[in-house]
Design a protein around this motif. Structure first.
Motif, PDB file in Angstrom:
ATOM      1  N   GLY A  63       0.833  -1.195   0.000  1.00 35.00           N
ATOM      2  CA  GLY A  63       0.000   0.000   0.000  1.00 35.00           C
ATOM      3  C   GLY A  63       0.862   1.237   0.000  1.00 35.00           C
ATOM      4  O   GLY A  63       2.073   1.167  -0.164  1.00 35.00           O
ATOM      5  N   GLY A  64       0.240   2.368   0.201  1.00 36.01           N
ATOM      6  CA  GLY A  64       0.962   3.631   0.205  1.00 36.01           C
ATOM      7  C   GLY A  64       1.301   4.065  -1.208  1.00 36.01           C
ATOM      8  O   GLY A  64       0.582   3.761  -2.158  1.00 36.01           O
ATOM      9  N   ASN A  65       2.440   4.739  -1.356  1.00 40.27           N
ATOM     10  CA  ASN A  65       2.899   5.200  -2.666  1.00 40.27           C
ATOM     11  C   ASN A  65       4.413   5.125  -2.707  1.00 40.27           C
ATOM     12  O   ASN A  65       5.040   4.703  -1.741  1.00 40.27           O
ATOM     13  N   LYS A  66       5.027   5.555  -3.828  1.00 40.10           N
ATOM     14  CA  LYS A  66       6.483   5.410  -3.973  1.00 40.10           C
ATOM     15  C   LYS A  66       7.258   6.216  -2.938  1.00 40.10           C
ATOM     16  O   LYS A  66       8.362   5.848  -2.567  1.00 40.10           O
ATOM     17  N   ASP A  67       6.692   7.320  -2.467  1.00 39.69           N
ATOM     18  CA  ASP A  67       7.373   8.133  -1.472  1.00 39.69           C
ATOM     19  C   ASP A  67       7.154   7.637  -0.047  1.00 39.69           C
ATOM     20  O   ASP A  67       7.955   7.916   0.840  1.00 39.69           O
ATOM     21  N   SER A  68       6.069   6.923   0.157  1.00 38.41           N
ATOM     22  CA  SER A  68       5.730   6.440   1.496  1.00 38.41           C
ATOM     23  C   SER A  68       5.093   5.050   1.406  1.00 38.41           C
ATOM     24  O   SER A  68       3.905   4.885   1.677  1.00 38.41           O
ATOM     25  N   PRO A  69       5.894   4.037   1.017  1.00 35.72           N
ATOM     26  CA  PRO A  69       5.340   2.684   0.889  1.00 35.72           C
ATOM     27  C   PRO A  69       4.993   2.084   2.250  1.00 35.72           C
ATOM     28  O   PRO A  69       5.586   2.448   3.268  1.00 35.72           O
ATOM     29  N   GLU A  85       0.775  -2.227  10.293  1.00 37.77           N
ATOM     30  CA  GLU A  85       1.389  -1.504   9.187  1.00 37.77           C
ATOM     31  C   GLU A  85       2.896  -1.393   9.411  1.00 37.77           C
ATOM     32  O   GLU A  85       3.344  -1.036  10.495  1.00 37.77           O
ATOM     33  N   LEU A  86       3.661  -1.689   8.370  1.00 36.68           N
ATOM     34  CA  LEU A  86       5.113  -1.512   8.405  1.00 36.68           C
ATOM     35  C   LEU A  86       5.457  -0.419   7.404  1.00 36.68           C
ATOM     36  O   LEU A  86       5.201  -0.551   6.210  1.00 36.68           O
ATOM     37  N   HIS A  87       6.028   0.672   7.913  1.00 40.80           N
ATOM     38  CA  HIS A  87       6.372   1.817   7.084  1.00 40.80           C
ATOM     39  C   HIS A  87       7.873   1.872   6.857  1.00 40.80           C
ATOM     40  O   HIS A  87       8.647   1.544   7.751  1.00 40.80           O
TER      41      HIS A  87
END
Length: 99
Positions: A63-69, A85-87
């Motif tokens: 999930g998220g996006n390329k800047d904040s997967p 969630e693992l950021h």
């Protein structure tokens, strides 16, 4: 930590404990998966990552996006909407629970 050689190390993060909602540690191999929750009625199909560890195996959704997967999984009853969630961070993943 996901390594480019297909190995991973997890240290005290959700999704790797005795139960999915408990923090745990493991090491092993990872690979691209289908995503467990996003592939069915729980949301858009975003894919996932399989973890084949020494202690157990697990699949987390992307999930998220390329800047904040983010890698995530539902914890417990899907109707409660609690997620592990693992950021991505500079030092390694930072586990969080969200509702």
């Amino acid at each position: 930590m996901l390594r480019i050689d297909g190995t991973f190390v997890a240290r005290k993060v959700c999704g790797f404990g005795v139960y999915d909602d408990l923090p745990g540690s493991d090491r092993g191999n990872w690979g691209i998966g289908h995503g467990l929750w996003s592939a069915d009625e729980h949301g858009a199909d975003t894919g996932g990552v399989w973890f084949f560890g020494k202690a157990s195996s697990n699949e987390l959704d992307e999930g998220g996006n390329k800047d904040s997967p983010v890698l995530w999984q539902n914890v417990g009853d899907p109707d409660r909407s609690v997620f592990c969630e693992l950021h991505k961070s500079a030092v390694g993943p930072s586990p969080r629970y969200s509702r």
